[in-house]
Design a protein around this motif. Structure first.
Motif, short mmCIF file in Angstrom:
data_model
loop_
_atom_site.label_atom_id
_atom_site.label_comp_id
_atom_site.label_asym_id
_atom_site.label_seq_id
_atom_site.Cartn_x
_atom_site.Cartn_y
_atom_site.Cartn_z
N ALA A 163 0.83 -1.20 0.00
CA ALA A 163 0.00 0.00 0.00
C ALA A 163 0.86 1.25 0.00
CB ALA A 163 -0.92 0.00 1.22
N GLY A 164 0.63 2.12 -0.97
CA GLY A 164 1.39 3.36 -1.08
C GLY A 164 2.75 3.21 -1.71
N GLN A 165 3.15 1.99 -2.03
CA GLN A 165 4.47 1.75 -2.62
C GLN A 165 4.34 0.87 -3.86
OE1 GLN A 165 7.43 3.09 -1.50
NE2 GLN A 165 6.14 4.29 -0.15
N LYS A 166 3.44 1.23 -4.74
CA LYS A 166 3.21 0.46 -5.96
C LYS A 166 3.80 1.18 -7.17
CE LYS A 166 -0.93 -2.05 -4.48
NZ LYS A 166 -0.37 -3.40 -4.66
N ILE A 167 4.59 0.45 -7.92
CA ILE A 167 5.23 0.99 -9.11
C ILE A 167 4.19 1.14 -10.22
CG2 ILE A 167 6.99 0.57 -10.86
CD1 ILE A 167 8.42 -1.17 -8.72
N THR A 168 4.23 2.25 -10.93
CA THR A 168 3.33 2.47 -12.07
C THR A 168 4.07 2.44 -13.40
OG1 THR A 168 3.56 4.88 -11.85
CG2 THR A 168 1.74 3.82 -10.67
#
Length: 509
Positions: A163-168
């Motif tokens: 959560a909050g640390q997802k690569i796009t």
């Protein structure tokens, strides 16, 4: 005026009507001889009320009319006198309410429309917290520290999204942050939409992009390289051994044809409608195409997979098993949760097939006994899952003596006579028959053990083994019931003695 006239007004009414009719006729005659204006005036004269007309003729109001009006007033007065105090009060209150309603002014409600906010025009000034995670721009080096220059001895890189640390975005310059000798790249559970930066990782053997938002397979190969070294052409695609792109939104799997040395392919839970691009992947040993939209098992694509050992096609829309006649090394076949009504075209797997998963279909006894299906003499088949089908007995499995596990729960097997067919399966260790009508029998487990004495598990419960609390459970190991009870008694005594000793030692302390 005489008393007869007052008491009997009917003659006078008749005379008045006759006079009125004559006046009307005269007016109409005059109207015919005059212009439109005169005709209007004549009609106005005719429109005069009869009592007014008589008043003009006699010079006073007709006596009978006076008498009638006075009598009406007298009757009204008498009626009011007869009203009770309650009715008078009700009448007075109703009159008062009507006056109040008339006097009360109408309230006009005006809807005030608030002015439009101006913040919606300031799109560039929104906070980062207001941006959805999928729209934020976040690279691998934004969620993890990378030493610069990168350590070239590193061969594995794994980043699992939280959560909050997802690569796009993977980044086209990914190679600037990771080792050039990278062989394993795992970017699991992120919000990546585009495959990029992979083509420069020449030594890559495993690529896992499980659970992302990728809609197209790209950047697996840089094509021909200008350095004149033919060995670099087509890298890293031709070096890949494992590719996992399950749980994305991919519709076309054709680009996988570049991965000629691929051994394992996981592309489940996407939007693929047809099997394409794998016909030349002769090194492929395992492929998972489950939870897609596939309707046909394409023989043109599957027949080239001569080394394939596992084929997983569950949760699709397949109606017939086919296209696998040349897969002579196939050990596991999964076509559960499809639209099958029969088991067929398994001739090529008689000597190799070990596990067959066909749960959640519409297969009945006749469909299971097809000559090219379970009727074949399979030599290695040890596990069959045909739960949630339309079986009414166990006759299709009677000759499969190599079976160890048989899962047929949720069918329509009603009696133990329908179960008798598996008595000959001496290798059978476990059977699942729950959610069949026969499972409601009071002695269900006991009778099953009598049919198949070697059973060690019925449904989810062990038979004749050690239970959850360390006690022997009932079942068909052939032991005498009295002996089992003695063993249980000894276990209870030993446990009680141990607890007593432990409590005594605590008291002494």
């Amino acid at each position: 005026m005489t008393s007869e006239t007052v008491n009997d007004p009917q003659p006078q009414i008749a005379d008045a009507d006759e006079k009125t009719d004559s006046a009307l006729n005269n007016a109409i005659a005059d109207a015919d001889n005059s212009d439109a204006a005169d005709a209007d005036e004549a009609k106005e004269e005719v429109a005069v009320k009869p009592e007014e007309k008589m008043q003009q003729q006699h010079g006073s109001v007709a006596p009978f009319l006076i008498d009638t009006a006075e009598s009406l007033k007298t009757n009204d007065a008498a009626t009011e006198d007869k009203k009770g105090p309650e009715e008078e009060a009700a009448t007075a209150s109703s009159n008062t309410e009507s006056e109040e309603v008339k006097e009360e002014p109408k309230q006009v409600i005006k809807k005030v429309v608030p002015p439009l906010p101006l913040d919606w025009t300031k799109m560039a000034e929104c906070n980062e917290e207001d941006i959805s995670p999928a729209d934020a721009i976040r690279y691998p080096w934004d969620v993890m520290e990378f030493p610069l220059p990168p350590d070239q001895s590193e061969t594995h890189l794994t980043i699992v999204g939280t959560a909050g640390q997802k690569i796009t975005r993977m980044g086209s310059n990914l190679c600037d942050y990771v080792s050039q000798n990278l062989t394993h790249l795992v970017l699991r559970s992120h919000l990546i939409r585009t495959m990029e930066g992979v083509s420069k990782l020449k030594h890559l053997e495993l690529l896992e992009l499980y659970d992302n938002m990728i809609d197209e397979i790209t950047d697996l190969s840089a094509g021909e390289v200008d350095n004149g070294d033919e060995e670099d052409d087509g890298l890293p695609a031709k070096n890949l051994r494992v590719l996992d792109i399950s749980y994305n939104v991919i519709r076309d799997m054709n680009p996988i044809s570049q991965c000629l040395n691929l051994q394992e392919l996981y592309i489940a839970q996407n939007k693929i409608k047809s099997i394409r691009g794998i016909g030349q992947l002769t090194q492929l040993r395992k492929i998972d195409l489950g939870a897609n939209r596939i309707r046909v098992m394409e023989e043109e694509e599957l027949s080239g997979l001569i080394n394939l050992e596992e084929l997983w096609l569950g949760k699709n829309k397949i109606e017939h098993i086919g296209g696998i006649s040349k897969l002579t090394k196939l050990r596991r076949l999964d076509v559960q949760s499809n639209r099958l009504t029969s088991i067929e075209n398994l001739e090529g797997q008689v000597d190799t097939l070990e596990e067959l998963y066909l749960a959640h279909n519409g297969i009945d006894v006749e469909g299971a006994k097809c000559p090219t299906g379970l009727a074949l003499p399979f030599k290695q088949l040890n596990t069959i899952d045909m739960s949630r089908n339309r079986l009414t007995d166990t006759s299709p499995f009677a000759h499969l003596t190599s079976l160890n596990e048989l899962w047929i729960s949720g069918n329509d097997i009603k009696t133990f006579d329908d179960v008798e067919y598996i008595r000959s399966l001496v290798e059978l260790d476990g059977v699942y028959l729950e959610y069949n009508p026969v499972a409601s029998d009071f002695e269900y487990r006991k009778k099953l053990v009598e049919i198949v004495p070697n059973l060690t598990q019925i449904d989810a419960t062990m038979v004749g083994g050690i239970g959850q609390h360390g006690y022997l459970t009932g079942g068909g190991s052939g032991e005498n019931l009295l002996e089992r009870m003695r063993q249980m008694q000894e276990q209870v005594i030993q446990k009680a003695a141990a607890e007593t000793e432990a409590s005594g030692s605590k008291e002494n302390e």
